[in-house]
Design an enzyme around this catalytic site. Structure first.
Site, PDB file in Angstrom:
ATOM      1  N   GLU A  92       0.878  -1.396  -0.027  1.00  0.00           N
ATOM      2  CA  GLU A  92       0.119   0.421   0.418  1.00  0.00           C
ATOM      3  C   GLU A  92       1.036   1.461   0.501  1.00  0.00           C
ATOM      4  O   GLU A  92       2.296   1.110   0.559  1.00  0.00           O
ATOM      5  CB  GLU A  92      -1.159   0.223   1.203  1.00  0.00           C
ATOM      6  CG  GLU A  92      -2.053  -0.778   0.981  1.00  0.00           C
ATOM      7  CD  GLU A  92      -2.765  -1.276   2.710  1.00  0.00           C
ATOM      8  OE1 GLU A  92      -4.117  -1.733   1.881  1.00  0.00           O
ATOM      9  OE2 GLU A  92      -2.033  -1.204   3.406  1.00  0.00           O
ATOM     10  N   CYS A 107       3.454   9.203   0.832  1.00  0.00           N
ATOM     11  CA  CYS A 107       4.382   7.906   1.581  1.00  0.00           C
ATOM     12  C   CYS A 107       4.415   6.818   0.721  1.00  0.00           C
ATOM     13  O   CYS A 107       3.414   5.870   0.512  1.00  0.00           O
ATOM     14  CB  CYS A 107       2.945   8.204   2.546  1.00  0.00           C
ATOM     15  SG  CYS A 107       3.751   6.412   3.809  1.00  0.00           S
ATOM     16  N   CYS A 114       7.568  -7.114   6.290  1.00  0.00           N
ATOM     17  CA  CYS A 114       8.371  -5.927   7.357  1.00  0.00           C
ATOM     18  C   CYS A 114       8.842  -6.798   8.496  1.00  0.00           C
ATOM     19  O   CYS A 114       7.969  -8.114   8.660  1.00  0.00           O
ATOM     20  CB  CYS A 114       8.341  -4.563   8.245  1.00  0.00           C
ATOM     21  SG  CYS A 114       9.384  -3.593   8.782  1.00  0.00           S
ATOM     22  N   CYS A 118       7.657  -4.452  14.604  1.00  0.00           N
ATOM     23  CA  CYS A 118       7.079  -4.099  16.398  1.00  0.00           C
ATOM     24  C   CYS A 118       5.880  -4.157  16.671  1.00  0.00           C
ATOM     25  O   CYS A 118       5.004  -4.675  15.725  1.00  0.00           O
ATOM     26  CB  CYS A 118       7.575  -2.616  15.717  1.00  0.00           C
ATOM     27  SG  CYS A 118       8.917  -2.129  15.123  1.00  0.00           S
ATOM     28  N   CYS A 121       2.713  -2.635  15.394  1.00  0.00           N
ATOM     29  CA  CYS A 121       2.387  -2.422  13.535  1.00  0.00           C
ATOM     30  C   CYS A 121       1.981  -2.828  13.348  1.00  0.00           C
ATOM     31  O   CYS A 121       1.926  -4.081  13.539  1.00  0.00           O
ATOM     32  CB  CYS A 121       4.183  -1.721  13.479  1.00  0.00           C
ATOM     33  SG  CYS A 121       4.190  -1.610  11.235  1.00  0.00           S
ATOM     34  N   GLU A 162      11.077  -1.692   5.761  1.00  0.00           N
ATOM     35  CA  GLU A 162      12.317  -0.330   6.859  1.00  0.00           C
ATOM     36  C   GLU A 162      13.022  -0.371   5.780  1.00  0.00           C
ATOM     37  O   GLU A 162      14.173  -1.098   5.182  1.00  0.00           O
ATOM     38  CB  GLU A 162      12.403  -1.685   8.180  1.00  0.00           C
ATOM     39  CG  GLU A 162      14.197  -0.773   8.218  1.00  0.00           C
ATOM     40  CD  GLU A 162      14.053   0.389   9.157  1.00  0.00           C
ATOM     41  OE1 GLU A 162      12.606   0.812   9.319  1.00  0.00           O
ATOM     42  OE2 GLU A 162      14.694   0.746   8.135  1.00  0.00           O
ATOM     43  N   SER A 191      12.268   7.377   6.798  1.00  0.00           N
ATOM     44  CA  SER A 191      12.044   7.101   8.338  1.00  0.00           C
ATOM     45  C   SER A 191      12.896   5.476   8.657  1.00  0.00           C
ATOM     46  O   SER A 191      12.427   4.703   8.022  1.00  0.00           O
ATOM     47  CB  SER A 191      10.675   7.161   8.570  1.00  0.00           C
ATOM     48  OG  SER A 191      10.385   6.416   9.901  1.00  0.00           O
ATOM     49  N   SER A 214      12.370   6.355  14.220  1.00  0.00           N
ATOM     50  CA  SER A 214      10.982   5.986  15.678  1.00  0.00           C
ATOM     51  C   SER A 214      11.588   5.234  16.386  1.00  0.00           C
ATOM     52  O   SER A 214      11.782   4.883  16.853  1.00  0.00           O
ATOM     53  CB  SER A 214      10.899   4.253  14.835  1.00  0.00           C
ATOM     54  OG  SER A 214       9.781   5.457  13.816  1.00  0.00           O
ATOM     55  N   HIS A 216      10.502   6.101  19.990  1.00  0.00           N
ATOM     56  CA  HIS A 216       8.944   5.251  20.030  1.00  0.00           C
ATOM     57  C   HIS A 216       9.126   4.882  21.557  1.00  0.00           C
ATOM     58  O   HIS A 216       7.941   4.439  22.823  1.00  0.00           O
ATOM     59  CB  HIS A 216       8.458   4.559  19.942  1.00  0.00           C
ATOM     60  CG  HIS A 216       7.696   4.774  18.383  1.00  0.00           C
ATOM     61  ND1 HIS A 216       7.436   5.973  17.525  1.00  0.00           N
ATOM     62  CD2 HIS A 216       7.586   3.580  17.682  1.00  0.00           C
ATOM     63  CE1 HIS A 216       7.787   5.781  16.205  1.00  0.00           C
ATOM     64  NE2 HIS A 216       7.765   4.208  16.379  1.00  0.00           N
ATOM     65  N   ASN A 290      -2.582   4.757  16.637  1.00  0.00           N
ATOM     66  CA  ASN A 290      -3.559   4.138  15.998  1.00  0.00           C
ATOM     67  C   ASN A 290      -3.623   2.456  16.153  1.00  0.00           C
ATOM     68  O   ASN A 290      -2.763   1.687  15.996  1.00  0.00           O
ATOM     69  CB  ASN A 290      -3.197   4.415  14.401  1.00  0.00           C
ATOM     70  CG  ASN A 290      -2.901   5.837  14.175  1.00  0.00           C
ATOM     71  OD1 ASN A 290      -4.146   6.861  14.471  1.00  0.00           O
ATOM     72  ND2 ASN A 290      -1.473   6.067  13.203  1.00  0.00           N
ATOM     73  N   CYS A 334      -0.650   5.863   9.462  1.00  0.00           N
ATOM     74  CA  CYS A 334       0.606   5.011  10.634  1.00  0.00           C
ATOM     75  C   CYS A 334       0.420   3.907  11.083  1.00  0.00           C
ATOM     76  O   CYS A 334      -0.109   4.345  11.852  1.00  0.00           O
ATOM     77  CB  CYS A 334       1.544   6.196  11.898  1.00  0.00           C
ATOM     78  SG  CYS A 334       1.574   7.708  10.783  1.00  0.00           S
TER      79      CYS A 334
HETATM   80  N1  SAH Z   1      10.002   0.862   9.317  1.00  0.00           N
HETATM   81  C1  SAH Z   1       9.761   2.288   8.904  1.00  0.00           C
HETATM   82  C2  SAH Z   1       8.932   2.996   8.693  1.00  0.00           C
HETATM   83  C3  SAH Z   1       7.543   2.785   7.832  1.00  0.00           C
HETATM   84  S1  SAH Z   1       5.969   2.975   9.908  1.00  0.00           S
HETATM   85  C4  SAH Z   1       9.942   2.794  10.167  1.00  0.00           C
HETATM   86  O1  SAH Z   1       9.135   2.480  11.426  1.00  0.00           O
HETATM   87  O2  SAH Z   1      10.354   3.660  10.726  1.00  0.00           O
HETATM   88  C5  SAH Z   1       6.292   4.928   9.469  1.00  0.00           C
HETATM   89  C6  SAH Z   1       6.093   5.617  10.847  1.00  0.00           C
HETATM   90  O3  SAH Z   1       4.312   4.866  11.634  1.00  0.00           O
HETATM   91  C7  SAH Z   1       7.224   4.870  11.705  1.00  0.00           C
HETATM   92  O4  SAH Z   1       7.103   6.133  12.982  1.00  0.00           O
HETATM   93  C8  SAH Z   1       6.234   3.703  12.750  1.00  0.00           C
HETATM   94  O5  SAH Z   1       7.030   3.648  13.933  1.00  0.00           O
HETATM   95  C9  SAH Z   1       4.430   4.362  12.772  1.00  0.00           C
HETATM   96  N2  SAH Z   1       3.733   3.386  13.636  1.00  0.00           N
HETATM   97  C10 SAH Z   1       3.916   2.178  13.491  1.00  0.00           C
HETATM   98  N3  SAH Z   1       2.875   1.861  13.546  1.00  0.00           N
HETATM   99  C11 SAH Z   1       1.670   2.544  14.024  1.00  0.00           C
HETATM  100  C12 SAH Z   1       0.296   2.534  15.113  1.00  0.00           C
HETATM  101  N4  SAH Z   1       0.085   1.399  15.106  1.00  0.00           N
HETATM  102  N5  SAH Z   1       0.575   3.706  15.833  1.00  0.00           N
HETATM  103  C13 SAH Z   1       0.531   4.615  15.189  1.00  0.00           C
HETATM  104  N6  SAH Z   1       2.370   5.114  14.053  1.00  0.00           N
HETATM  105  C14 SAH Z   1       2.055   4.355  14.010  1.00  0.00           C
HETATM  106 FE1  SF4 Z   2       8.337  -2.124  10.159  1.00  0.00          FE
HETATM  107 FE2  SF4 Z   2       7.830   0.105  10.964  1.00  0.00          FE
HETATM  108 FE3  SF4 Z   2       6.272  -1.436  10.856  1.00  0.00          FE
HETATM  109 FE4  SF4 Z   2       8.421  -1.112  12.640  1.00  0.00          FE
HETATM  110  S1  SF4 Z   2       7.115   0.327  12.612  1.00  0.00           S
HETATM  111  S2  SF4 Z   2       7.067  -3.128  12.100  1.00  0.00           S
HETATM  112  S3  SF4 Z   2      10.322  -0.783  11.701  1.00  0.00           S
HETATM  113  S4  SF4 Z   2       6.994  -0.952   9.319  1.00  0.00           S
END
Ligand code: SAH
Ligand code: SF4
Length: 342
Positions: A92, A107, A114, A118, A121, A162, A191, A214, A216, A290, A334
């Protein structure tokens, strides 16, 4: 015979290809401009290219090797596309327009799935399928431009996957986005969850996008609970890499911090975070968690805690923003990109 995909080529490569196929150099200029400046989706649109050569192109070439499989439009104007690649896998991508600005941000995704896992996510939940090639990354932008007829002005590498785990293709994509689509490197943001050796490498690259991290969590203990990468590349080593990045690039880093209710949004966390960031030149972007559709046990932060967290950080002198939630009604926010048809 498999068709040659022209969106894979730099201008020089396209010129070589055209000359090899017995056409003049200026044809390459024309075709390049149709693909990259005029959003052509078919060779028949290239009316200044003579008919016989268009015929040749139709039979032997294609502009793109992927297509839009699904389009969803949010109440706020955000568009999410599901892109299908040549092997049938999908990822997507999200197009965002902010009302008060003329910017149009895309984006893009860099992997199908991935590996990072995390906990908050949705992307990695179905595992990792494969890296996207450079032209598959840039094709996402071309497809959105063709679909909307609009010019994308900003690119964020924040979709599925990533980026620093697919670094060679990302470097190529950055180069092509800059050269072919004429988008300034100042308008690109990458990112990462923090693959430290690649952060050092990125600081040596010719084109360096804005770096977003990221983070967090304010410490090892909390970060380890929500991001498995912390076990390999820990937050203290990350700090060294970020300082070095500051020194090399002179640019401000964006620190992304998801606020998860009761887990990392307390006053203590804010104070610890201020301390962690005190020697790093950065802006802070707070992202309200989210919800993804499975049972993570994570909660959205409440408004009051979120504002308190923001004020505490601001008092340390840093610029702090809360990320606007975009496209949540179509699961385009996100962390919600799951590429569900895979
Ligand atoms: N893999 C990379 C880029 C894609 S994620 C990374 O992790 O940085 C883009 C952003 O969305 C990152 O900062 C990620 O941590 C955040 N993200 C992932 N899951 C999320 C969620 N459930 N709520 C809010 N932000 C989230
Ligand atoms: Fe991958 Fe980024 Fe999602 Fe972590 S937040 S699982 S690095 S896409």
């Amino acid at each position: 015979m498999e068709k040659t995909t022209l969106s894979k080529f730099s201008k020089e490569e396209l010129t070589d290809f055209i000359i090899k196929n017995n056409e003049k150099k200026f044809r390459a200029e024309q075709i390049f401009s149709w693909i990259w400046a005029k959003n052509a989706s078919s060779f028949d649109q290239m009316t200044d290219v003579k008919k016989e050569f268009r015929e040749f192109l139709n039979q032997n070439c294609q502009i793109l090797d992927c297509k839009i499989k699904l389009r969803q439009i949010s109440k706020d104007g955000t568009i999410k596309y599901l892109i299908e690649f040549s092997d049938g896998l999908c990822a997507e991508t999200v197009l965002m327009r902010f009302d008060n600005r003329s910017n149009l941000s895309m984006c893009v995704s860099c992997q199908v799935g991935c590996k990072m896992g995390c906990k908050f996510c949705a992307t990695g939940k179905n595992g990792f399928k494969r890296n996207l090639e450079a032209h598959e990354i840039i094709s996402q932008i071309l497809l959105a431009q063709i679909d909307t007829g609009l010019k994308i002005t900003n690119v964020v590498f924040m979709g599925q996957g990533e980026p620093l785990d697919n670094f060679e293709n990302i470097k190529k994509a950055i180069y092509l986005i800059n050269k072919n689509l004429q988008i300034s490197i100042r308008r690109m943001t990458l990112s990462t969850s923090g693959i430290i050796p690649k952060i050092y490498e990125l600081s040596q690259n010719e084109l360096i996008p804005t770096l977003a991290i990221s983070l967090h969590a304010p410490n090892h203990k909390i970060r380890e609970q929500i991001m498995p990468i912390e076990k390999k590349y820990n937050i203290e080593e990350l700090k060294k890499a970020l300082k070095e990045f500051n020194t090399k690039t002179k640019d401000r880093i964006t620190i992304e911090y998801i606020l998860i209710g009761g887990l990392n949004d307390t006053k203590e966390c804010a104070i610890e975070l201020i301390n962690y960031l005190k020697d790093i030149k950065c802006n802070i972007n707070l992202i309200p968690y989210n919800p993804t559709d499975d049972n993570t046990g994570f909660k959205k932060p409440n408004k009051k805690d979120m504002m308190k967290f923001k004020y505490l950080l601001e008092a340390s002198g840093k610029k702090v923003t809360i990320r606007l939630e975009r496209g949540a009604d179509i699961d385009a926010a996100c962390g919600q990109l799951a590429g569900k048809t895979n």
